[in-house]
Design an enzyme around this catalytic site. Structure first.
Site, PDB file in Angstrom:
ATOM      1  N   HIS A 108      -2.812 -12.222  -3.923  1.00  0.00           N
ATOM      2  CA  HIS A 108      -3.052 -11.407  -2.740  1.00  0.00           C
ATOM      3  C   HIS A 108      -1.781 -11.503  -1.912  1.00  0.00           C
ATOM      4  CE1 HIS A 108      -5.624 -10.479   1.089  1.00  0.00           C
ATOM      5  NE2 HIS A 108      -4.767  -9.523   0.770  1.00  0.00           N
ATOM      6  N   ASP A 109      -1.161 -10.367  -1.606  1.00  0.00           N
ATOM      7  CA  ASP A 109       0.154 -10.396  -0.979  1.00  0.00           C
ATOM      8  C   ASP A 109       0.172 -11.228   0.302  1.00  0.00           C
ATOM      9  OD1 ASP A 109      -1.327  -8.530   0.470  1.00  0.00           O
ATOM     10  OD2 ASP A 109      -0.026  -6.835  -0.014  1.00  0.00           O
ATOM     11  N   THR A 110      -0.950 -11.256   1.027  1.00  0.00           N
ATOM     12  CA  THR A 110      -0.977 -12.074   2.232  1.00  0.00           C
ATOM     13  C   THR A 110      -0.888 -13.558   1.903  1.00  0.00           C
ATOM     14  OG1 THR A 110      -2.365 -10.403   3.268  1.00  0.00           O
ATOM     15  CG2 THR A 110      -2.176 -12.500   4.406  1.00  0.00           C
ATOM     16  N   THR A 139       1.421  -2.237   6.564  1.00  0.00           N
ATOM     17  CA  THR A 139       0.388  -1.214   6.696  1.00  0.00           C
ATOM     18  C   THR A 139      -0.862  -1.816   7.332  1.00  0.00           C
ATOM     19  OG1 THR A 139       1.252  -0.035   4.780  1.00  0.00           O
ATOM     20  CG2 THR A 139      -1.013   0.454   5.427  1.00  0.00           C
ATOM     21  N   ALA A 158       0.804  -1.217   0.000  1.00  0.00           N
ATOM     22  CA  ALA A 158       0.000   0.000   0.000  1.00  0.00           C
ATOM     23  C   ALA A 158       0.838   1.268   0.000  1.00  0.00           C
ATOM     24  CB  ALA A 158      -0.931  -0.005   1.208  1.00  0.00           C
ATOM     25  N   ARG A 177       8.254  -3.309  -4.876  1.00  0.00           N
ATOM     26  CA  ARG A 177       9.614  -3.789  -5.033  1.00  0.00           C
ATOM     27  C   ARG A 177       9.638  -4.912  -6.057  1.00  0.00           C
ATOM     28  NH1 ARG A 177       6.981  -4.999  -0.882  1.00  0.00           N
ATOM     29  NH2 ARG A 177       7.590  -3.054   0.101  1.00  0.00           N
TER      30      ARG A 177
END
Length: 493
Positions: free
Chosen positions: A241-243, A263, A14, A18
């Site tokens: 989804h990054d999680t 975040t 957010a 990278r």
């Protein structure tokens, strides 16, 4: 010198993005950050108010720069993209983007969920999707956009990682882990819910079915990168989804819980099946899809957003901010002097965070923080308390014991937060790796290309994550009694 068989992870958060390179070396994934870039939203006046947008073209430029830098000295063999959830872009019949995607913190969804629930009861939605209520879930964003010229013109809806992948390959898909955050996916069938789509068409006049691309699982090779100056390599659907990628990168085994802390903080456990009980809905737990048919049973906690916003505001006011010094000063503040509910929606929007925290403390009858150190300590104590509540509830609702907590992501660098989490929960906390999301992303790519050998399942990926990250892990043991934390939790109730 060229490193053989390099996988590239594009990881967008957010506040920053990278590009991380990885290669296998003696049974571990060796990573290197190639390029970092900021993610700064932009407010634009539309229809009489300012609307907060993601600067998605700037993000795409950062991706291209990072991939080109990596390809100059590495043998790049694949690419995978992960981002935050829920936000989307709309394409017209020519495949052109219809405006920058709206930021989930924009106020357009204020009050929308209540209207949706009059047509699609919250109980029914949870039974089908297993999704935690958040006012910015995709289904509510789309309801807010109902009747707009943009939605009427759209011919394709793509979530953020899928949009970026479409620009790289020309192939439109919906990766399952991110699709599960929309409120439109049947969590048991791992596909779009015909029942929900039909109800939305009847109630709100939105025929979303034709807009939605086919759902693909992590590990699918979507297509070949087809952009001038970039290597022609497969784009692999990772846990977009990054999680989901962060959980793959957890170096754990057995009855562990995870806190993916940035975040946002995503606090939960890994399950084989969703928990769709009314008690689970009442606890506001989400069943988001994971890699290899797993379910990420978790609760969103506001995370380090509160601290980031305070630091930003203090810096913009011209104050000199040394975060390491500020954290050291906050250790000297009386423990649990002030706690607030970090998940209060009052903290969702940007701007005025120190004042809002002070107001929340006053309204709760808590001592109002007067110094920056007191403010930081209140945030971290309150976060640890929120983690404690979430993990106890997850354990009870899923009937699953938790023996250790893995705290991964940027928050794993915050020693005070890690120590407080161990004290609050009474469980050991293993902090690291910082780049767990990129690590999970890279491991899924390597397996998809057949480079990990035969039979490597999700447990095997966790073990590879441990082998890859063991040198940067720090263990925090719980110390002291939990009576003070019990009392603080009782105050919040």
């Amino acid at each position: 010198m060229t490193v053989n068989r390099t996988y590239l992870s594009v990881d967008l958060g957010a506040s920053s993005g990278r590009v991380v390179a990885g290669h296998l070396d003696d049974g571990r994934m060796v990573t290197e950050v190639i390029h970092r870039f900021d993610n700064v939203p932009v407010a634009v006046r539309e229809g009489g108010r300012e609307v907060l947008h993601w600067n998605v073209l700037r993000l795409y430029e950062g991706i291209l720069t990072g991939v080109r830098l990596a390809a100059r000295r590495r043998n790049v063999v694949s690419l995978g993209i992960d981002t935050w959830a829920v936000d989307y872009g709309l394409l017209d019949a020519d495949g052109a983007l219809l405006g920058n995607p709206v930021h989930y913190r924009d106020s357009r969804t204020d009050g929308v969920a209540a209207e949706v629930f009059t047509h699609l009861p919250a109980e029914m939605l949870y039974e089908r999707t297993g999704l935690q209520y958040q006012p910015f879930n995709t289904i509510f964003q789309l309801a807010a956009a109902a009747g707009s010229a943009q939605l009427a013109t759209a011919r394709r809806l793509l979530l953020l990682p899928d949009l970026l992948g479409y620009w790289l390959t020309g192939v439109a898909v919906a990766e399952a882990t991110n699709a599960s955050t929309t409120g439109l996916l049947d969590v048991a069938a791992r596909g779009w819910s015909a029942e929900i789509l039909l109800a939305l068409r009847g109630a709100l006049g939105m025929d979303l079915g034709p807009l939605l691309p086919p759902v693909v699982e992590p590990g699918t090779q979507i297509g070949t990168v087809d952009v001038a100056g970039l290597p022609e390599v497969p784009l692999v659907a990772v846990g977009s989804h990054d999680t989901a990628s962060a959980v793959v990168g957890v170096p754990g085994d057995g009855d562990f819980a995870y806190i993916s802390c940035g975040t946002w903080s995503l606090v939960g456990i890994e399950l084989a099946e969703p928990v769709l009980s009314e008690a689970s809905r009442d606890g506001n737990f989400t069943n988001e899809l994971g890699v290899d048919g797993s379910v990420r049973y978790l609760r969103n906690v506001m995370g380090l957003w509160l601290l980031q916003e305070c630091v930003r505001e203090w810096a913009e006011a011209g104050e000199e901010i040394d975060l390491a010094e500020l954290l050291a000063q906050s250790e000297e503040v009386t423990a649990l002097r002030c706690v607030v509910d970090v998940d209060d929606s009052a903290f969702l929007a940007p701007g005025g965070m120190p004042e809002r925290l002070a107001q929340a403390a006053a309204e709760a009858g808590e001592p109002v923080p007067r110094t920056r150190a007191e403010m930081v300590r209140a945030i971290l104590d309150s976060l640890a308390l929120a983690y404690r509540r979430a993990l106890r509830a997850a354990s009870d609702l899923a009937e699953r014991e938790i023996s250790v907590i893995h705290l991964v992501g940027g928050g794993s660098r915050n020693e005070l937060l890690c120590r407080l989490t161990a004290e609050a929960t009474g469980l050991p906390v293993i902090a690291g790796p910082v780049e767990s999301t990129a690590l999970g992303n890279l491991l899924v790519q390597a397996r998809s290309l057949g480079d990990l050998g035969e039979g490597v399942d999700l447990t095997g990926l966790h073990r590879l994550a441990l082998a890859s990250a063991h040198q940067e892990l720090t263990r925090y043991e719980p110390r002291g009694g939990r009576a003070d934390w019990d009392a603080a939790e009782a105050r919040l109730r």
